[in-house]
Write an enzyme that holds these catalytic residues in place. Structure first.
Site, mmCIF file in Angstrom:
data_model
loop_
_atom_site.group_PDB
_atom_site.id
_atom_site.type_symbol
_atom_site.label_atom_id
_atom_site.label_comp_id
_atom_site.label_asym_id
_atom_site.label_seq_id
_atom_site.Cartn_x
_atom_site.Cartn_y
_atom_site.Cartn_z
ATOM 1 N N TYR A 298 11.293 56.354 -0.206
ATOM 2 C CA TYR A 298 9.912 55.946 0.050
ATOM 3 C C TYR A 298 9.040 55.838 -1.209
ATOM 4 C CZ TYR A 298 9.471 61.067 0.009
ATOM 5 O OH TYR A 298 9.550 62.395 -0.333
ATOM 6 N N ARG B 62 3.301 65.447 -6.741
ATOM 7 C CA ARG B 62 4.539 66.170 -6.400
ATOM 8 C C ARG B 62 5.699 65.514 -7.125
ATOM 9 N NH1 ARG B 62 6.527 64.914 -0.778
ATOM 10 N NH2 ARG B 62 8.066 63.785 -2.017
ATOM 11 N N HIS C 51 10.218 66.222 -1.361
ATOM 12 C CA HIS C 51 9.477 67.196 -0.535
ATOM 13 C C HIS C 51 10.179 68.554 -0.507
ATOM 14 C CE1 HIS C 51 7.244 68.997 2.749
ATOM 15 N NE2 HIS C 51 8.381 69.205 3.368
HETATM 16 C C1 LIG Z 1 1.807 71.898 12.185
HETATM 17 C C2 LIG Z 1 2.954 71.337 11.396
HETATM 18 N N1 LIG Z 1 3.246 70.029 11.485
HETATM 19 C C3 LIG Z 1 4.271 69.509 10.758
HETATM 20 C C4 LIG Z 1 5.018 70.337 9.961
HETATM 21 C C5 LIG Z 1 6.166 69.761 9.140
HETATM 22 N N2 LIG Z 1 5.736 69.667 7.747
HETATM 23 C C6 LIG Z 1 6.067 70.627 6.865
HETATM 24 S S1 LIG Z 1 5.422 70.315 5.352
HETATM 25 C C7 LIG Z 1 4.703 68.891 5.875
HETATM 26 C C8 LIG Z 1 3.919 68.043 4.917
HETATM 27 C C9 LIG Z 1 2.649 68.660 4.508
HETATM 28 O O1 LIG Z 1 2.067 67.866 3.529
HETATM 29 P P1 LIG Z 1 0.911 68.414 2.636
HETATM 30 O O2 LIG Z 1 -0.039 69.194 3.453
HETATM 31 O O3 LIG Z 1 0.362 67.310 1.834
HETATM 32 O O4 LIG Z 1 1.637 69.477 1.695
HETATM 33 P P2 LIG Z 1 2.790 69.224 0.606
HETATM 34 O O5 LIG Z 1 4.098 69.443 1.298
HETATM 35 O O6 LIG Z 1 2.629 67.848 0.114
HETATM 36 O O7 LIG Z 1 2.557 70.233 -0.444
HETATM 37 C C10 LIG Z 1 4.965 68.660 7.215
HETATM 38 C C11 LIG Z 1 4.484 67.501 7.973
HETATM 39 C C12 LIG Z 1 4.692 71.710 9.915
HETATM 40 N N3 LIG Z 1 5.361 72.563 9.145
HETATM 41 N N4 LIG Z 1 3.655 72.185 10.629
#
Ligand SMILES: Cc1ncc(C[n+]2csc(CCOP(=O)(O)OP(=O)(O)O)c2C)c(N)n1
Ligand SMILES: [Mg+2]
Length: 336
Positions: A263, A250, A254
Site C-alpha cells: 500500500y 512510521r 505496521h
Molecule cells: C478498537 C480497535 N479497532 C481496531 C483495532 C486494530 N488495530 C490495531 S492498531 C490499528 C491502527 C491504529 O492506527 P493509529 O491509531 O494511527 O496508530 P499506529 O498503529 O499508526 O501507531 C488498528 C486498526 C484495534 N486494536 N482496536
C-alpha cells in the site's frame, strides 16, 4: 547556527547532561527496535510492533514530564518513551519473549502493552484508545484530591477517530482536567494513509472541546519538549487539557505481520527516512560541542551490549508453566 539556537536546550530548562541523556535514549530505543525485529524474523519471538521513526518525540515528551509523579498511559509504539521513564531493556525483552518475569503482564499481553506500577505506567489494552478515558479518569482524581500531577496519554492518529478519544476530550475539557493528549501522527493506520482517515486536522479537534490544540514536528526533539512542558504547566495551573499532534512517519511496516509494500512505495519510505529526527538531534549536540564521533561510537557499543544482555537474560528466563494459563482469568482460592 546562532548562539541562541546553540543554547536552545538550556533556555528550555534542560541541562547539558539531560540533553545528552535524551540522545542516549533515542539510540537505545532504535537498537531495541532493530534487534526485536530481527528476533521475530529469526523465529525467536512471535510478534513485534515497531516504534521506529517515533522515538524522538517520545523521548522529548518523557523528559518534559515529572517522573514518579505524573501518570503515564503510553500506547504500543512507545518503547523510547518507557525506556526514558525507567523501564529497562530487560523489562521490554521479557515481554517480547512472553516470560512470566515480564513486569507488564507476566507474559500474558503482546509486547508493547506497557505497565509498571512503580513508574506510574498504567497498563493498556489491545482495543486502541481505551487508554484515553482512563487517563481522563485519573486526571479527575488528581483534581478531586487536589494532587499536583498531570496524566499523559498517547495514541495514533487513526485512533483519534474512535469514540473514546472524543468522549475523553469532551469530559476533560468540561472539567478542565490536567491531561496531556499526545497524538503520534505517523501518517498511517495500518494500510490507511492519513488522507483517508481525516478530512481536517487532528490538533484542531481540540477547539471543539474548548482547549488548545498544537501541531508540532515530531522529529524536532526540543520543540516537542517545549510544547509538552507548556501543556504540563497549564494542567498544573488548573487551566485544563492540551491536545498535541506530533507529526512523524512510521518507517516500519505496521507490525511484523504486515507487508507495507502492498500500500506504499519504497521511495515514499526512503523520502521520509531523510527526515529522521535522531541524526538531526545528534547534529544539534555535535554543533553545541556536547558530543563527538568518538563518544558516539562508544555509545553504540555500550547500547549493543545492553540489548544483547537483555536478550540473553530474557531467553534464559524460565517459560510460563502450562498449568498457569488460566491464572488471573477466573477467581481462585488458595492462590494469589
Ligand atoms: C478498537 C480497535 N479497532 C481496531 C483495532 C486494530 N488495530 C490495531 S492498531 C490499528 C491502527 C491504529 O492506527 P493509529 O491509531 O494511527 O496508530 P499506529 O498503529 O499508526 O501507531 C488498528 C486498526 C484495534 N486494536 N482496536
Ligand atoms: Mg498511525
Amino acid at each position: 547556527m546562532s548562539i541562541g539556537q546553540l543554547l536552545q536546550h538550556r533556555s528550555l530548562g534542560l541541562s547539558d547532561e539531560q540533553a545528552i541523556e535524551m540522545y542516549v535514549n533515542m539510540v537505545r530505543a532504535r537498537k531495541f527496535d532493530e534487534m526485536s525485529t530481527l528476533l521475530q524474523r529469526t523465529g525467536k519471538i512471535p510478534f513485534f510492533v515497531s516504534g521506529v521513526g517515533q522515538e524522538v518525540a517520545q523521548v522529548a515528551a518523557a523528559f518534559a514530564l515529572q517522573q514518579g509523579k505524573d501518570y503515564l498511559l503510553p500506547y504500543y509504539r512507545d518503547y523510547a518513551f518507557v525506556l526514558s521513564v525507567g523501564m529497562t531493556m530487560k523489562d521490554l525483552m521479557l515481554a517480547n519473549f512472553a516470560k512470566p518475569e515480564d513486569i507488564t503482564s507476566g507474559g500474558r499481553q503482546m509486547p508493547g502493552h506497557f505497565g509498571a506500577k512503580k513508574l506510574n505506567i498504567v497498563t493498556g489494552s489491545s482495543p486502541v484508545t481505551t487508554q484515553v478515558p482512563h487517563a481522563v479518569g485519573i486526571a479527575l482524581a488528581a483534581k478531586m484530591q487536589k494532587k499536583d500531577f498531570v496524566t499523559y496519554v498517547t495514541f495514533g492518529e487513526g485512533s483519534s477517530n474512535q469514540g473514546d478519544f472524543h468522549e475523553g476530550c469532551n469530559f476533560a475539557g468540561v472539567h478542565k482536567l490536567p491531561v496531556i493528549f499526545l497524538c503520534e501522527n505517523n501518517q498511517y493506520a495500518i494500510s490507511i494513509p492519513i488522507s483517508k482517515q481525516v478530512a481536517g486536522n487532528i490538533y484542531e479537534r481540540a477547539i471543539g472541546y474548548g482547549f488548545p490544540g498544537v501541531r508540532v514536528d515530531g522529529n524536532d526533539a526540543l520543540e516537542v519538549y517545549r510544547v509538552v512542558k507548556e501543556a504540563r504547566e497549564r494542567g498544573l495551573r488548573g487551566e485544563g487539557p492540551t491536545l498535541i499532534e506530533a507529526v512523524m512517519y512510521r518507517l516500519s511496516p505496521h507490525s511484523t505481520s504486515d507487508n507495507d509494500m502492498q500500500y506504499r512505495t519504497k521511495e515514499e519510505v526512503e523520502e521520509n527516512r531523510k527526515k529522521d529526527g535522531i541524526p538531526r538531534y545528534k547534529n544539534y549536540l555535535l554543533e553545541c560541542g556536547l558530543w563527538n564521533e568518538e563518544k558516539d561510537a562508544e555509545l553504540k557499543v555500550k547500547v549493543k551490549r545492553e540489548v544483547e544482555d537483555a536478550i540473553r537474560y530474557a531467553e534464559e528466563s524460565p517459560q510460563c508453566a502450562p498449568e498457569d494459563a488460566l491464572l488471573h482469568v477466573y477467581a481462585e482460592t488458595g492462590r494469589d
